[in-house]
Enzyme design. Structure first.
Site, mmCIF file in Angstrom:
data_model
loop_
_atom_site.group_PDB
_atom_site.id
_atom_site.type_symbol
_atom_site.label_atom_id
_atom_site.label_comp_id
_atom_site.label_asym_id
_atom_site.label_seq_id
_atom_site.Cartn_x
_atom_site.Cartn_y
_atom_site.Cartn_z
ATOM 1 N N GLY A 36 0.819 -1.266 -0.168
ATOM 2 C CA GLY A 36 -0.080 -0.045 0.090
ATOM 3 C C GLY A 36 0.924 1.418 0.137
ATOM 4 O O GLY A 36 0.682 2.163 -0.841
ATOM 5 N N HIS A 37 1.952 1.347 0.928
ATOM 6 C CA HIS A 37 2.705 2.498 0.889
ATOM 7 C C HIS A 37 3.528 2.197 -0.205
ATOM 8 O O HIS A 37 3.465 3.838 -1.042
ATOM 9 C CB HIS A 37 3.916 2.226 2.005
ATOM 10 C CG HIS A 37 3.399 2.268 3.330
ATOM 11 N ND1 HIS A 37 3.379 0.960 4.019
ATOM 12 C CD2 HIS A 37 2.894 3.154 4.154
ATOM 13 C CE1 HIS A 37 2.952 1.181 5.499
ATOM 14 N NE2 HIS A 37 2.553 2.705 5.254
ATOM 15 N N GLN A 61 -0.257 10.142 18.259
ATOM 16 C CA GLN A 61 -1.408 9.666 17.522
ATOM 17 C C GLN A 61 -1.892 8.407 18.404
ATOM 18 O O GLN A 61 -2.985 7.702 17.567
ATOM 19 C CB GLN A 61 -1.456 9.549 16.070
ATOM 20 C CG GLN A 61 -0.742 8.586 15.515
ATOM 21 C CD GLN A 61 -0.211 8.793 14.018
ATOM 22 O OE1 GLN A 61 0.146 9.550 13.450
ATOM 23 N NE2 GLN A 61 -0.892 7.601 13.393
ATOM 24 N N ASP A 150 -7.187 4.285 4.831
ATOM 25 C CA ASP A 150 -7.537 5.527 5.785
ATOM 26 C C ASP A 150 -8.186 6.683 5.434
ATOM 27 O O ASP A 150 -7.759 7.542 5.190
ATOM 28 C CB ASP A 150 -6.041 5.729 6.715
ATOM 29 C CG ASP A 150 -5.105 4.673 7.189
ATOM 30 O OD1 ASP A 150 -5.905 3.998 8.111
ATOM 31 O OD2 ASP A 150 -4.246 4.235 6.423
ATOM 32 N N GLN A 153 -8.583 9.625 7.683
ATOM 33 C CA GLN A 153 -7.586 10.415 7.898
ATOM 34 C C GLN A 153 -6.973 11.159 6.521
ATOM 35 O O GLN A 153 -6.792 12.485 6.709
ATOM 36 C CB GLN A 153 -6.256 9.380 7.811
ATOM 37 C CG GLN A 153 -5.035 10.152 8.046
ATOM 38 C CD GLN A 153 -3.920 8.997 8.400
ATOM 39 O OE1 GLN A 153 -3.465 9.039 9.424
ATOM 40 N NE2 GLN A 153 -3.055 8.352 7.395
ATOM 41 N N SER A 185 -1.887 -3.420 5.557
ATOM 42 C CA SER A 185 -1.962 -2.663 6.717
ATOM 43 C C SER A 185 -0.528 -3.295 7.504
ATOM 44 O O SER A 185 -0.664 -4.496 7.373
ATOM 45 C CB SER A 185 -3.223 -2.775 7.441
ATOM 46 O OG SER A 185 -2.786 -2.362 8.932
HETATM 47 O O1 PAF Z 1 -1.166 6.828 7.958
HETATM 48 C C1 PAF Z 1 -0.002 6.817 8.754
HETATM 49 O O2 PAF Z 1 0.857 6.102 8.532
HETATM 50 C C2 PAF Z 1 0.062 7.826 9.554
HETATM 51 O O3 PAF Z 1 -1.188 8.291 10.533
HETATM 52 C C3 PAF Z 1 0.799 9.051 9.085
HETATM 53 C C4 PAF Z 1 0.065 9.803 7.994
HETATM 54 C C5 PAF Z 1 2.025 8.989 8.641
HETATM 55 C C6 PAF Z 1 1.047 10.164 10.444
HETATM 56 O O4 PAF Z 1 1.927 9.796 11.323
#
Ligand code: PAF
Length: 277
Positions: A36-37, A61, A150, A153, A185
């Site tokens: 995903g990344h 967070q 996400d 987000q 994930s």
């Molecule tokens: O999605 C994530 O991995 C985190 O929430 C992020 C956007 C890097 C912020 O720490």
């Protein structure tokens, strides 16, 4: 690929690229990188320029009983794949430096932060905004990439960027799934073999819902039934399973702007997913 830890040094490099006419693209991550990344990175590479990936497990967070300490940290492997993907700069901020970095912005709280994940994870969105704002302030990216998995987000960050009039374009990149439909994930790493089988059921059932929901027959009844089936399949807790408009406002009617959102716990692992109707 340059590996940069100091904010000052990063600013120096990026200023030079910017004055040479390069655009800067940022993918913020917490590491433990997966497909995903890498899709985010690939998308950012399509728009020719300097590709920056940040890796920082952001303590602000996570709630007190959440998985900050156990969050998977796989830096060596992360760097190996980022190099393979042709990333220009990996920014791994020093914890003390980034947490004490001040920006001139004061970000408001948005109503959508209180919905879905915001209800059971009150620290989550304030913490995400806090760190993303610092990263934007330091990197000054022209574009930043976030995953559709996400989705809430992504919306919060988009709203933040618009409300503070930042010059960063926010791009949402489609969820990447494994061959069973499970969204990739970092938290999938926590699942045991048996839990993994249960997790797969979530997407299998979710996929069946859009045609049923489109018939507009008793949506709440359909959702309640799905929750029961998931619990029967071994899901431990359903935090939410709901249909909202794609700006997270309450639906008045079902349209192509509706989305199904789910957060569920299997053992200690909390998984989320969402799909269009
Ligand atoms: O999605 C994530 O991995 C985190 O929430 C992020 C956007 C890097 C912020 O720490």
């Amino acid at each position: 690929m340059k590996l940069v830890k100091s904010i000052k040094y990063l600013n120096k490099i990026l200023d030079r690229y910017r004055s040479d006419g390069f655009k800067i693209h940022l993918t913020p991550t917490m590491g433990a990188l997966h497909g995903g990344h890498l899709k985010l990175v690939k998308e950012s590479k399509k728009i020719k320029s300097i590709v920056v990936v940040s890796i920082f497990v952001n303590p602000t967070q996570f709630g007190p009983k959440e998985d900050y300490k156990n969050y998977p940290r796989t830096l060596k492997n992360d760097l190996k794949v980022l190099k393979k993907y042709g990333v220009d700069i990996v920014f791994i901020p020093i914890k003390k430096q980034i947490l004490s970095h001040k920006t001139k912005y004061n970000c408001p709280q948005f109503a959508i932060e209180k919905r879905l994940c915001g209800k059971s994870r009150p620290k989550y969105f304030p913490g995400v905004k806090n760190i993303v704002l610092k990263l934007f302030d330091i990197v000054q990216p022209d574009t930043a990439f976030f995953g559709e998995k996400d989705y809430q987000q992504y919306l919060v960050i988009k709203k933040m960027t618009e409300s503070l009039k930042l010059n960063t374009r926010i791009i949402c990149v489609k969820t990447v799934r494994d061959r069973n439909g499970l969204p990739l994930s970092s938290r999938n790493n926590y699942l045991s073999g048996q839990e993994f089988k249960i997790a797969i059921k979530i997407n299998k059932l979710l996929k069946k819902l859009p045609p049923l929901i489109r018939t507009k027959l008793k949506i709440n009844k359909i959702l309640n039934h799905t929750k029961k089936v998931l619990i029967d399949h071994g899901v431990d807790k359903i935090d939410y399973l709901t249909v909202l408009n794609d700006d997270l406002s309450i639906r008045k009617k079902i349209s192509d702007k509706s989305r199904i959102f789910i957060a569920a716990k299997i053992g200690n692992t909390r998984l989320i997913d969402n799909i269009k109707i």
